[in-house]
Design a protein around this motif. Structure first.
Motif, PDB file in Angstrom:
ATOM      1  N   GLN A   1       3.529  12.331  85.992  1.00 11.76           N
ATOM      2  CA  GLN A   1       4.964  12.400  85.747  1.00 11.76           C
ATOM      3  C   GLN A   1       5.761  11.552  86.733  1.00 11.76           C
ATOM      4  O   GLN A   1       6.807  11.971  87.237  1.00 11.76           O
ATOM      5  CB  GLN A   1       5.460  13.856  85.804  1.00 11.76           C
ATOM      6  CG  GLN A   1       4.990  14.720  84.652  1.00 11.76           C
ATOM      7  CD  GLN A   1       5.732  16.046  84.621  1.00 11.76           C
ATOM      8  OE1 GLN A   1       5.769  16.776  85.602  1.00 11.76           O
ATOM      9  NE2 GLN A   1       6.329  16.373  83.488  1.00 11.76           N
TER      10      GLN A   1
ATOM     11  N   ASN B   1       8.137  12.540  79.200  1.00 14.54           N
ATOM     12  CA  ASN B   1       8.586  12.800  80.572  1.00 14.54           C
ATOM     13  C   ASN B   1      10.089  13.080  80.628  1.00 14.54           C
ATOM     14  O   ASN B   1      10.780  12.664  81.558  1.00 14.54           O
ATOM     15  CB  ASN B   1       8.232  11.638  81.506  1.00 14.54           C
ATOM     16  CG  ASN B   1       8.063  12.096  82.944  1.00 14.54           C
ATOM     17  OD1 ASN B   1       7.805  13.263  83.201  1.00 14.54           O
ATOM     18  ND2 ASN B   1       8.221  11.181  83.877  1.00 14.54           N
TER      19      ASN B   1
ATOM     20  N   ASN C   1      -0.003  15.578  83.128  1.00 15.10           N
ATOM     21  CA  ASN C   1       1.447  15.746  83.075  1.00 15.10           C
ATOM     22  C   ASN C   1       1.950  16.834  84.010  1.00 15.10           C
ATOM     23  O   ASN C   1       2.845  17.599  83.688  1.00 15.10           O
ATOM     24  CB  ASN C   1       1.912  16.017  81.639  1.00 15.10           C
ATOM     25  CG  ASN C   1       1.664  14.818  80.742  1.00 15.10           C
ATOM     26  OD1 ASN C   1       0.672  14.792  80.004  1.00 15.10           O
ATOM     27  ND2 ASN C   1       2.520  13.816  80.814  1.00 15.10           N
TER      28      ASN C   1
ATOM     29  N   ASN D   1       6.417  19.831  80.684  1.00 10.10           N
ATOM     30  CA  ASN D   1       5.110  19.194  80.854  1.00 10.10           C
ATOM     31  C   ASN D   1       3.984  20.013  80.240  1.00 10.10           C
ATOM     32  O   ASN D   1       2.819  19.661  80.360  1.00 10.10           O
ATOM     33  CB  ASN D   1       4.827  18.942  82.340  1.00 10.10           C
ATOM     34  CG  ASN D   1       4.698  20.234  83.135  1.00 10.10           C
ATOM     35  OD1 ASN D   1       4.977  21.314  82.641  1.00 10.10           O
ATOM     36  ND2 ASN D   1       4.288  20.110  84.384  1.00 10.10           N
TER      37      ASN D   1
ATOM     38  N   LYS E   1       5.290  16.096  76.111  1.00  9.85           N
ATOM     39  CA  LYS E   1       5.216  15.912  77.561  1.00  9.85           C
ATOM     40  C   LYS E   1       5.037  14.448  77.962  1.00  9.85           C
ATOM     41  O   LYS E   1       5.379  14.060  79.077  1.00  9.85           O
ATOM     42  CB  LYS E   1       4.085  16.749  78.151  1.00  9.85           C
ATOM     43  CG  LYS E   1       2.702  16.399  77.640  1.00  9.85           C
ATOM     44  CD  LYS E   1       1.657  17.384  78.183  1.00  9.85           C
ATOM     45  CE  LYS E   1       0.256  17.068  77.676  1.00  9.85           C
ATOM     46  NZ  LYS E   1      -0.736  18.065  78.176  1.00  9.85           N
TER      47      LYS E   1
END
Length: 837
Positions: free
Chosen positions: A312, A768, A283, A759, A765
């Protein structure tokens, strides 16, 4: 004698003309040691700059002169292979069978407690990256691009419902899929000549474009950029990662990545080290993949980068990116091939793509005329770019098309002809839409279109008119060359005050058909209507209607005016816009007529129509002129085959506005001079996100008489829906700071962190969602100020619909005893476009 002279001329023409060097076409297919085809392999002729690429079916062809020639084949994941042959005749076949690296490369055993050799190699790459990056002073090359998107899977269920065999068949037919659910939905070929001069001068000459099913498809004016992997932050595909990606040769690379030495091999006398890498943490905008480092130069020979959801990324599910370089005689490593392969999964449909760019006839560090970069044009299309025949493509195309690609061209081009005939027939046909409620009634034939706006846009409720019902009929007449004339007659009737409001509006729009975006508009308005006292229009009639009916808050404060207004707008297409208008209003105050609400207790919230904080609204006439100039420097231009278009840069947008109330004209009593300056910009900080800011300042030079609608008003907000993130305050009452200050100033800023901090939160996380911080400041010369701060989450939603946002704002002014706060919902989609003003 005449015959002898004829043969003499023939002999002179033959021997005196440049002779063609006989060439041979080498064809073949590239497979691996299991017999499977190897797609997109790079093929080059040793000691030349002539290159090509294999197609997705592994086939290739290349034209070479007769004589002894060495053909080299390279592709990520396989050992490079070369064959030296004696070229002769018109055509030869040379096939290749590549060994996988796992079987062909020697490996190094790393002892316990010893650092992996990959780290020392990467230190040397990082130490030499500035040197390697700066070696290319100029670059000139031919680029061939083949881009394709194709469906390779359809769902068994859609919206939770299992698709029957017949439904699947219909879906396959609609998407033009074969029985295995494969079908091409986009296919493009493009030939471009590209120039580059350090540090940042670029120019493209687009020679030819071919788009399946779209003879007018313009492809890429500026080719998919050559990604410079030596930069700290790399942007592989726009719109995928808002912060870009952390390069594996970032100055702080070892904080983000782990590296592992795999093996090494000799390639044309150079030791190539194969290194794999992957992120230390998920992430984060990081990549994984394989790097091939040329020892001694400490430059990349080839690389493969992969991004997935752990990086991400949005809009796509996975993204694979490969680059292949070749070494020139003077030691420069230059791009030879670049392939971008996205995969998108949406509602069970899987779409994959391959965008291959092949660089040929590349010249490095040779003189490029300064005239190439002296204009503000970044790309120019050849006038015949869209008109190249199949013979041209057969000659220029460096790779073979697959059977599916050839079939797609044939199918889509025939469909286009059919669809074009339908459009031509529809142009002369009458097209009528009878939906009065949601879309609006419309009638269209040729260049004439008439109709009405949907009824839901023309009905509402407010406390000075009560229930309002009306229509907004219009007539739009096309004048050719994209020019048009439009006239409309919006009207509505208030059931409580029993008044009809109606206006006649007209607009003449002249567009430059040779310069898209360059236009001038002359418009006018004559009639009687109601308008908000706050001239920033902070709340829409749509929201005011339902808030009044449900909660009893009549936030929209109105006055009535007979209006004559003429305006002119000129967009020069180069970043400069000019607006001017003359406005006469005969203004009348309004009072509440009704306090109706769905909830009886809510009626106590109804407030008087004229805000108590403002002076008493006096009926008066106002004659006001306004001039507004907006300019953004740094625009560049693209010359398409039939028109030119401007492209904005990253420079700030500058604005100036001046308004003057002129006393005595048509009995006007308005007498004021008001100015305003503004500057706004979106700053891309890459790994640190993006900052948007707007700074404005203004004031009254003269305020002998300023009507309430002409005062300085703040775009405030008192509801749960954001009005405007970039211009408004979210916790300020609509009329709290309305005044006529000598000087005032506003600052609006937003910091979109684009994944920073969020993140790091376990579990969360994976959503997103991005953190966003806001601040809005107000100051006036009356020693009044207001400060407001917000924290929110954005990028909320699903796939391409991640457009929602939620914020918590707190604000406090000089005269406020405590902080005000509000939780608000917003979206990147401008909802105001869909609701009546």
């Amino acid at each position: 004698m005449r015959l002898s002279l004829f043969f003499f001329i023939i002999l002179i023409s033959f021997f005196g003309s440049p002779q063609k060097v006989f060439a041979t076409i080498i064809k073949g297919i590239i497979k691996d040691d299991y017999g499977d085809v190897v797609p997109f392999a790079s093929v080059l002729i040793k000691n030349t700059d002539k290159t090509t690429s294999a197609g997705e079916d592994g086939s290739y062809f290349i034209e070479v002169p007769e004589g002894k020639t060495t053909i080299i084949v390279k592709v990520v994941g396989y050992r490079p292979m070369s064959k030296t042959i004696l070229v002769k005749g018109a055509e030869m076949r040379v096939d290749f069978k590549l060994d996988t690296e796992g079987e062909a490369l020697s490996e190094v055993i790393i002892k316990a407690n010893k650092e992996d050799p990959a780290y020392e190699i990467m230190r040397k790459v990082i130490a030499h990256k500035a040197e390697n990056s700066k070696k290319i002073k100029t670059l000139e090359t031919d680029i061939y691009l083949k881009g394709k998107l194709y469906i390779r899977e359809i769902p068994d269920k859609l919206f939770g419902k299992t698709l029957s065999d017949s439904a699947k068949f219909e879906l396959q037919k609609m998407l033009n899929l074969d029985s295995s659910n494969y079908g091409i939905i986009y296919l493009l070929e493009q030939v471009t000549h590209y120039y580059f001069k350090a540090p940042n001068k670029k120019f493209s000459r687009v020679d030819a474009i071919k788009t399946s099913g779209d003879p007018k498809g313009l492809g890429f004016a500026t080719m998919p950029p050559i990604t410079n992997i030596y930069e700290n932050n790399v942007q592989i595909l726009e719109g995928v990662s808002p912060r870009g990606f952390i390069s594996p040769v970032n100055d702080l690379s070892f904080q983000y990545y782990k590296f592992k030495y795999i093996s090494s091999y000799m390639d044309e006398g150079i030791m190539i080290n194969k290194i794999s890498f992957w992120p230390k943490r998920s992430n984060e905008p990081t990549l994984s993949g394989t790097l091939y480092v040329a020892e001694g130069d400490w430059a990349f020979q080839q690389l493969e980068l992969i991004a997935d959801k752990d990086a991400q990324i949005d809009n796509v599910d996975t993204l694979k990116f490969t680059q292949l370089y070749r070494r020139t005689k003077n030691g420069n490593w230059i791009i030879q091939q670049q392939v971008l392969s996205p995969v998108i999964k949406f509602f069970g449909i899987e779409i994959a793509g391959d965008f291959l760019t092949n660089y040929n006839n590349t010249k490095v560090n040779e003189q490029i005329p300064d005239s190439i970069f002296q204009t503000k044009k970044i790309a120019v299309y050849d006038k015949t770019a869209l008109k190249k025949e199949n013979e041209y493509w057969e000659e220029q195309r460096p790779i073979s098309l697959s059977t599916e690609e050839k079939g797609n061209y044939s199918f889509k081009d025939s469909v286009f002809i059919v669809e074009q005939k339908k459009k031509d027939s529809l142009y002369n046909a009458r097209i009528i839409n009878y939906d009065f409620v949601l879309i609006g009634f419309s009638y269209k034939k040729q260049q004439i279109k008439m109709g009405t706006a949907p009824i839901f846009e023309t009905m509402g409720y407010n406390t000075v008119e009560g229930l309002t019902l009306g229509l907004s009929p219009y007539l739009n007449y096309g004048l050719g060359s994209a020019d048009s004339f439009k006239v409309s007659l919006p009207f509505h009737y208030g059931w409580s005050n029993q008044k009809l409001q109606a206006s006649l509006n007209f607009e003449y729009q002249k567009n430059d058909s040779d310069f898209i975006g360059k236009q001038s508009v002359f418009w006018g308005k004559l009639g009687k209507d109601v308008y908000q006292i706050n001239n920033t229009n902070p709340i829409s009639p749509f929201f005011n209607t339902w808030i009044t009916l449900l909660n009893g808050y009549n936030y929209m404060k109105l006055y009535e005016a007979k209006k004559i207004q003429l305006g002119y707008y000129n967009n020069l297409g180069n970043g400069l816009n000019i607006r001017a208008n003359v406005n006469f209003e005969d203004r009348t105050s309004l009072e509440n007529i009704t306090n109706y609400s769905f909830v009886r207790e809510a009626k106590r919230h109804i407030s008087i129509n004229n805000p108590a904080i403002l002076p008493l609204f006096n009926n008066h006439k106002a004659f006001i002129t306004t001039l507004k100039i907006q300019y953004q420097p740094g625009w560049k231009f693209i010359d398409y085959p039939e028109y030119k278009i401007g492209k904005p840069g990253n420079a700030p947008v500058l604005e100036f506005q001046y308004s003057k109330g002129i006393k005595g004209v048509l009995k006007s009593i308005s007498d004021f001079d008001k100015w305003e300056l503004g500057i706004s910009q979106k700053l891309n900080l890459k790994m640190l996100g993006q900052i948007d800011y707007l700074i404005s300042s203004g004031g009254f030079l003269n305020k002998n008489y300023v009507g309430n609608p002409d005062m300085f008003h703040v775009m405030g907000n008192e509801i749960a829906f954001v009005n405007n993130y970039n211009l408004g305050f979210q916790t300020v009452p609509y009329y709290e700071y309305s005044s006529t200050p000598d000087v005032y100033g506003e600052l609006h800023t937003q910091w979109h962190l684009n994944g920073i901090l969020t993140n790091k939160i376990p579990g969360f996380k994976k959503l997103n969602w991005y953190l966003v911080l806001s601040s809005n400041l107000l100051y006036t010369s009356d020693r009044v100020y207001y400060t407001e701060y917000g924290v929110g989450l954005e990028n909320i939603g699903f796939k391409l619909l991640k457009v929602f946002r939620i914020d918590w704002y707190v604000g406090k002014g000089k005269k406020d005893k405590e902080w005000s706060n509000r939780l608000q919902l917003g979206t990147t989609i401008p909802l105001e476009k869909f609701i009546v003003k």
